[in-house]
Scaffold this motif. Structure first.
Motif, mmCIF file in Angstrom:
data_model
loop_
_atom_site.group_PDB
_atom_site.id
_atom_site.type_symbol
_atom_site.label_atom_id
_atom_site.label_comp_id
_atom_site.label_asym_id
_atom_site.label_seq_id
_atom_site.Cartn_x
_atom_site.Cartn_y
_atom_site.Cartn_z
ATOM 1 N N ALA A 1 -3.121 -2.621 -4.983
ATOM 2 C CA ALA A 1 -3.811 -3.679 -4.240
ATOM 3 C C ALA A 1 -4.786 -3.032 -3.269
ATOM 4 O O ALA A 1 -4.421 -2.116 -2.523
ATOM 5 N N PHE A 2 -6.020 -3.486 -3.279
ATOM 6 C CA PHE A 2 -7.058 -2.971 -2.397
ATOM 7 C C PHE A 2 -7.456 -4.052 -1.393
ATOM 8 O O PHE A 2 -7.617 -5.222 -1.757
ATOM 9 N N ARG A 3 -7.645 -3.625 -0.150
ATOM 10 C CA ARG A 3 -8.167 -4.533 0.879
ATOM 11 C C ARG A 3 -9.293 -3.823 1.613
ATOM 12 O O ARG A 3 -9.139 -2.673 2.047
ATOM 13 N N PHE A 4 -10.444 -4.517 1.701
ATOM 14 C CA PHE A 4 -11.618 -3.984 2.398
ATOM 15 C C PHE A 4 -11.887 -4.887 3.603
ATOM 16 O O PHE A 4 -12.580 -5.908 3.483
ATOM 17 N N VAL B 1 -14.707 -11.263 -1.262
ATOM 18 C CA VAL B 1 -14.610 -10.009 -2.032
ATOM 19 C C VAL B 1 -13.778 -8.970 -1.285
ATOM 20 O O VAL B 1 -13.919 -7.772 -1.510
ATOM 21 N N ARG B 2 -12.885 -9.436 -0.438
ATOM 22 C CA ARG B 2 -12.105 -8.523 0.412
ATOM 23 C C ARG B 2 -10.863 -7.980 -0.284
ATOM 24 O O ARG B 2 -10.436 -6.860 -0.001
ATOM 25 N N HIS B 3 -10.294 -8.724 -1.229
ATOM 26 C CA HIS B 3 -9.020 -8.359 -1.862
ATOM 27 C C HIS B 3 -9.199 -8.171 -3.365
ATOM 28 O O HIS B 3 -9.792 -9.016 -4.041
ATOM 29 N N TRP B 4 -8.655 -7.068 -3.876
ATOM 30 C CA TRP B 4 -8.753 -6.729 -5.294
ATOM 31 C C TRP B 4 -7.448 -6.103 -5.761
ATOM 32 O O TRP B 4 -6.702 -5.531 -4.953
ATOM 33 N N TRP B 5 -7.204 -6.179 -7.056
ATOM 34 C CA TRP B 5 -6.015 -5.575 -7.649
ATOM 35 C C TRP B 5 -6.406 -4.841 -8.935
ATOM 36 O O TRP B 5 -7.194 -5.362 -9.738
ATOM 37 N N LEU B 6 -5.881 -3.640 -9.112
ATOM 38 C CA LEU B 6 -5.960 -2.931 -10.384
ATOM 39 C C LEU B 6 -4.580 -2.981 -11.017
ATOM 40 O O LEU B 6 -3.590 -2.571 -10.401
#
Length: 225
Positions: A134-137, A144-149
């Motif tokens: 989980a990515f948080r910018f 576009v603040r939260h992403w998941w690979l």
């Protein structure tokens, strides 16, 4: 094809096709392995679908790209003429790493960053089973603040909504800082030490995470002194 330069020079004739906006980036995505329209869109998130369709058709008409319908799907592949552009695209990228200045804030696109990381996953280095990063910018816009690979030994996917799986590792990062790491301008260890990137999870996975990704294509290009 764009307006003619009306010069017999081969450079001028080539650029009549290739210097139209987005054209070389479509070629870049095909070189990187994208084969479907939706994959091309994910690598070119700010290009409209209509313009992408137009550029693909121009490249097909020029003999640079081949369009292959297979059942309900359509595949796009570089023809021999397009394959010959690969070292040219690489050379342009190398030059850009060496001589283009600092990126502007609008150049920092988390969607493109995660898509590029996704296609550079070293699947052999992953833990067994499914790995979810989980990515948080925090400095990015809310949408576009939260992403998941979501990673396995065979597949990798990018999600902009919570996929509902248990998170293995969480990464909180300054967007510019992580892009600098990805481009090879900084080391993971430097960004972690300075606090521009934070990794939360079991210690063994925190240490292993940088090794889950192969080096980005331009990360090893020597910088000018």
């Amino acid at each position: 094809m764009g307006a003619s330069y009306y010069q017999f020079c081969p450079v001028a004739k080539a650029m009549e096709l290739l210097d139209e906006r987005w054209t070389m980036l479509v070629v870049r995505e095909l070189i990187a392995g994208s084969r479907h329209f939706n994959d091309l869109r994910r690598g070119l998130p700010r290009m409209s679908p209509t313009l992408l369709s137009k550029r693909l058709q121009q490249l097909v008409n020029a003999g640079i790209v081949e369009r292959r319908p297979e059942g309900a799907e359509v595949w796009y592949e570089l023809a021999p003429a397009g394959q010959e552009l690969a070292p040219i695209v690489t050379a342009i990228g190398n030059w850009g790493v060496r001589w283009i200045g600092e990126l502007g804030d609008r150049d920092l696109d988390p969607k493109l960053l995660l898509w590029d990381m996704r296609r550079n996953v070293d699947h052999a280095a992953l833990p067994p089973g499914r790995t979810v990063v989980a990515f948080r910018f925090p400095s990015a816009a809310p949408q576009v603040r939260h992403w998941w690979l979501v990673l396995t030994a065979a597949e990798a996917d990018v999600c902009d909504t919570d996929p509902g799986h248990e998170v293995t590792v969480r990464v909180t990062a300054d967007l510019r800082g992580l892009i600098d790491v990805w481009l090879g301008n900084r080391r993971w260890s430097d960004a972690l030490r300075r606090g521009d990137v934070e990794i939360d999870g079991p210690a063994s996975l925190r240490r292993a995470l940088p090794g889950w990704f192969k080096e980005m294509a331009y990360a090893s290009v020597p910088r000018p002194a």
